[in-house]
Motif scaffolding. Structure first.
Motif, PDB file in Angstrom:
ATOM      1  N   UNK A  80     -13.606   3.394  41.090  1.00  0.00           N
ATOM      2  CA  UNK A  80     -14.562   2.832  40.249  1.00  0.00           C
ATOM      3  C   UNK A  80     -15.489   3.674  39.676  1.00  0.00           C
ATOM      4  N   UNK A  81     -15.646   3.630  38.237  1.00  0.00           N
ATOM      5  CA  UNK A  81     -16.782   4.529  37.681  1.00  0.00           C
ATOM      6  C   UNK A  81     -18.080   3.919  38.140  1.00  0.00           C
ATOM      7  N   UNK A  82     -19.433   4.934  37.872  1.00  0.00           N
ATOM      8  CA  UNK A  82     -20.568   4.587  38.439  1.00  0.00           C
ATOM      9  C   UNK A  82     -20.993   3.230  37.869  1.00  0.00           C
ATOM     10  N   UNK A  83     -21.074   2.707  36.974  1.00  0.00           N
ATOM     11  CA  UNK A  83     -21.432   1.275  36.636  1.00  0.00           C
ATOM     12  C   UNK A  83     -20.917   0.515  37.362  1.00  0.00           C
ATOM     13  N   UNK A  84     -19.624   0.279  37.605  1.00  0.00           N
ATOM     14  CA  UNK A  84     -18.731  -0.815  38.231  1.00  0.00           C
ATOM     15  C   UNK A  84     -19.331  -0.563  39.701  1.00  0.00           C
ATOM     16  N   UNK A  85     -19.521   0.675  40.209  1.00  0.00           N
ATOM     17  CA  UNK A  85     -19.682   0.947  41.672  1.00  0.00           C
ATOM     18  C   UNK A  85     -20.963   0.483  41.973  1.00  0.00           C
ATOM     19  N   UNK A  86     -22.067   0.561  41.003  1.00  0.00           N
ATOM     20  CA  UNK A  86     -23.504  -0.109  41.303  1.00  0.00           C
ATOM     21  C   UNK A  86     -23.287  -1.702  41.580  1.00  0.00           C
ATOM     22  N   UNK A  87     -22.477  -2.364  40.512  1.00  0.00           N
ATOM     23  CA  UNK A  87     -22.335  -3.534  40.699  1.00  0.00           C
ATOM     24  C   UNK A  87     -21.493  -4.196  41.870  1.00  0.00           C
ATOM     25  N   UNK A  88     -20.612  -3.390  42.361  1.00  0.00           N
ATOM     26  CA  UNK A  88     -19.893  -3.333  43.713  1.00  0.00           C
ATOM     27  C   UNK A  88     -20.990  -3.124  44.674  1.00  0.00           C
ATOM     28  N   UNK A  89     -21.819  -2.413  44.900  1.00  0.00           N
ATOM     29  CA  UNK A  89     -22.770  -2.165  45.998  1.00  0.00           C
ATOM     30  C   UNK A  89     -23.734  -3.204  46.051  1.00  0.00           C
ATOM     31  N   UNK A  90     -24.057  -3.659  45.043  1.00  0.00           N
ATOM     32  CA  UNK A  90     -24.993  -4.832  44.940  1.00  0.00           C
ATOM     33  C   UNK A  90     -24.333  -6.148  45.410  1.00  0.00           C
ATOM     34  N   UNK A  91     -23.150  -6.378  44.988  1.00  0.00           N
ATOM     35  CA  UNK A  91     -22.468  -7.408  45.484  1.00  0.00           C
ATOM     36  C   UNK A  91     -22.262  -7.520  47.207  1.00  0.00           C
ATOM     37  N   UNK A  92     -21.814  -6.260  47.687  1.00  0.00           N
ATOM     38  CA  UNK A  92     -21.874  -6.143  49.096  1.00  0.00           C
ATOM     39  C   UNK A  92     -23.047  -6.456  49.880  1.00  0.00           C
ATOM     40  N   UNK A  93     -24.124  -5.997  49.194  1.00  0.00           N
ATOM     41  CA  UNK A  93     -25.482  -6.202  49.672  1.00  0.00           C
ATOM     42  C   UNK A  93     -25.735  -7.757  49.973  1.00  0.00           C
ATOM     43  N   UNK A  94     -25.448  -8.323  48.822  1.00  0.00           N
ATOM     44  CA  UNK A  94     -25.456  -9.871  48.979  1.00  0.00           C
ATOM     45  C   UNK A  94     -24.650 -10.552  49.923  1.00  0.00           C
ATOM     46  N   UNK A  95     -23.356 -10.024  49.893  1.00  0.00           N
ATOM     47  CA  UNK A  95     -22.279 -10.669  50.688  1.00  0.00           C
ATOM     48  C   UNK A  95     -22.355 -10.249  52.362  1.00  0.00           C
ATOM     49  N   UNK A  96     -23.141  -9.300  52.506  1.00  0.00           N
ATOM     50  CA  UNK A  96     -23.014  -8.928  53.928  1.00  0.00           C
ATOM     51  C   UNK A  96     -24.467  -8.858  54.541  1.00  0.00           C
TER      52      UNK A  96
END
Length: 486
Positions: free
Chosen positions: A35-51
């Motif tokens: 993942x590039x930086x922009x997509x990683x940021x989205x992935x991390x924020x999604x994980x925060x919401x999910x877990x």
């Protein structure tokens, strides 16, 4: 006889065990790495919401705090110990102590997205996500996409892909299975993607068109008369196909509208759309040295939820079976959260090691911004320097960008083959590209340079490049043969 048979059976079982697929944690690490930086940021924020076992480290627990350039402060005015938010040093993300984390407002401007093209690899992976595939097929397809060159061609033979899959991601796939997955990719847009050569690329595009008489003749010309087509021998094509001169001209016109570089064209479409990217690295030069940093400043810092850990400690020792059962759920969430943090750490470690090797090898280029100073460098070179495997280096550089003093650079553009000059010094193929481009741009259109002429010119400059190799480079640059440049 029976003992011998049992021994052989045990050997077969052991071989199957060695070819197991990646563990869930390894799969997560691979997914985050690419993942590039922009997509990683989205992935991390999604994980925060999910877990719920994950939480963002904001540097304070109170609601009304103030901060200064010297540190964070609590309500009573005393300096707040941000590190106390972590239960142990192992719980602290590696990027938390990154010296680049405390950036000034001027430097933080770098987080503003820059308009540029996004790698077509990501767009192909988006199409891959829409397919109904098994996890095994998806891994093979993902590896094939990562193996495409910038024109969208698969230049490696299927046999090599089979070996790489077994060595790098422990998938034992035969040629037929790889071919079957490759055909799925060849059905993606744009038409022609995933071809192994120009002939297959053109045929893939023709087969997607409405099958008129003109199109069927074009398919015969490319499929049965490709050598004659390349040399514009219409007379020989007419003899082989029985087509009239007018019919052949119409077929040639149709072929002329096909795209010989589908990957490059996909990038041009994205450029018109103005897709935003955020550079993954910032490269800066000081007094002859090259320094870089990983752009993590916009990615949330993570830690395990203290309340979740406290609840787990209280419930695991309970005599109530229902409470202990609830503790199992909490433990799973905590394990998943820790696994995600560990995967982020591994991603950073891999990217830093990879970029260090690249900046070491391409130091002269980063200092000057001159493409002619690029050293020949392939994935294997970086893999050997870092101790990582080639597929990991490919994932670490695909779709990644670096911000430099002379603009945004796609890391994949830094990988080139080499040509040895008369002085014994190896130079990047990009230098040969530059010479060919300049020569063609300044040629006499009434007598354009042939591949033999270009080869002779390169030899005069100290580069012994055969005519056939010149023709390959010319094709890669999208320059037609000399008779078509009149």
């Amino acid at each position: 006889m029976s003992a011998e048979f049992n021994s052989q059976s045990q050997i077969q079982i052991q071989s199957q065990t060695q070819l197991q697929t990646l563990s869930p944690q390894q799969v997560l690490e691979v997914r985050l790495l690419e993942l590039p930086s922009l997509e990683l940021e989205e992935r991390v924020r999604a994980e925060l919401l999910d877990n719920p076992a994950l939480e963002e480290n904001t540097g304070y627990d109170g609601e009304d705090t103030s901060a200064s350039d010297d540190g964070d402060f609590a309500e009573d005015g005393n300096t707040y110990d941000r590190e106390a938010d972590f239960l142990s040093e192992d719980d602290m993300p590696d990027y938390y102590n990154d010296p680049s984390a405390g950036r000034s407002d001027a430097v933080m401007v770098a987080e503003i997205p820059l308009s540029d093209t996004v790698s077509f690899y990501e767009l192909l992976r988006e199409q891959l996500g829409e397919q109904s595939l098994t996890e095994r097929e998806r891994q093979i397809a993902d590896y094939l996409i990562g193996s495409l060159d910038e024109n969208g061609f698969l230049c490696k033979p299927v046999e090599s892909i089979s070996t790489e899959l077994a060595v790098n991601i422990f998938i034992d796939a035969d040629d037929a299975e790889i071919e079957r997955v490759l055909r799925i990719i060849q059905g993606f847009d744009p038409a022609g993607i995933g071809a192994r050569n120009l002939q297959e690329c053109l045929l893939l595009q023709l087969h997607r068109k409405k099958q008129t008489d003109e199109c069927r003749l074009a398919i015969r010309i490319i499929g049965e008369c490709f050598d004659e087509f390349k040399n514009l021998r219409r007379d020989r094509i007419a003899l082989k196909t029985g087509a009239s001169e007018a019919e052949t001209d119409q077929a040639f016109e149709l072929i002329g509208h096909l795209n010989p570089r589908p990957g490059f064209a996909l990038g041009e479409t994205d450029r018109q759309g103005g897709v935003h990217i955020v550079p993954d690295f910032t490269v800066e030069c000081y007094d002859g040295s090259v320094q870089f940093s990983l752009n993590n400043f916009n990615i949330p810092e993570l830690r395990l939820s203290r309340s979740f850990l406290e609840t787990l400690n209280a419930q695991e020792g309970s005599s109530d079976s229902d409470v202990r059962q609830a503790a199992v759920f909490i433990r799973r969430k905590i394990d998943a959260a820790q696994g995600f943090i560990d995967a982020l750490r591994q991603r950073e470690k891999t990217l830093m090691h990879t970029m260090q090797a690249i900046t070491d090898m391409q130091r002269d280029y980063f200092l000057s911004g001159d493409e002619s100073r690029l050293r020949p460098m392939i994935l294997k070179d970086v893999a050997e320097r870092t101790g990582l495997d080639i597929s990991t280096i490919s994932r670490a550089t695909n779709g990644k960008y670096a911000e430099t003093d002379f603009g945004i650079v796609h890391l994949k553009d830094l990988f080139t083959d080499g040509v040895t000059g008369a002085d014994g010094i190896e130079v990047s193929v990009r230098e040969i590209y530059r010479i060919i481009r300049e020569a063609v741009a300044g040629e006499d259109r009434s007598a354009p340079l042939t591949d033999d002429s270009l080869s002779a010119m390169l030899k005069e400059r100290g580069y012994d490049v055969a005519r056939r190799t010149v023709a390959k480079y010319r094709d890669q640059l999208g320059i037609p043969v000399s008779r078509l440049r009149r």
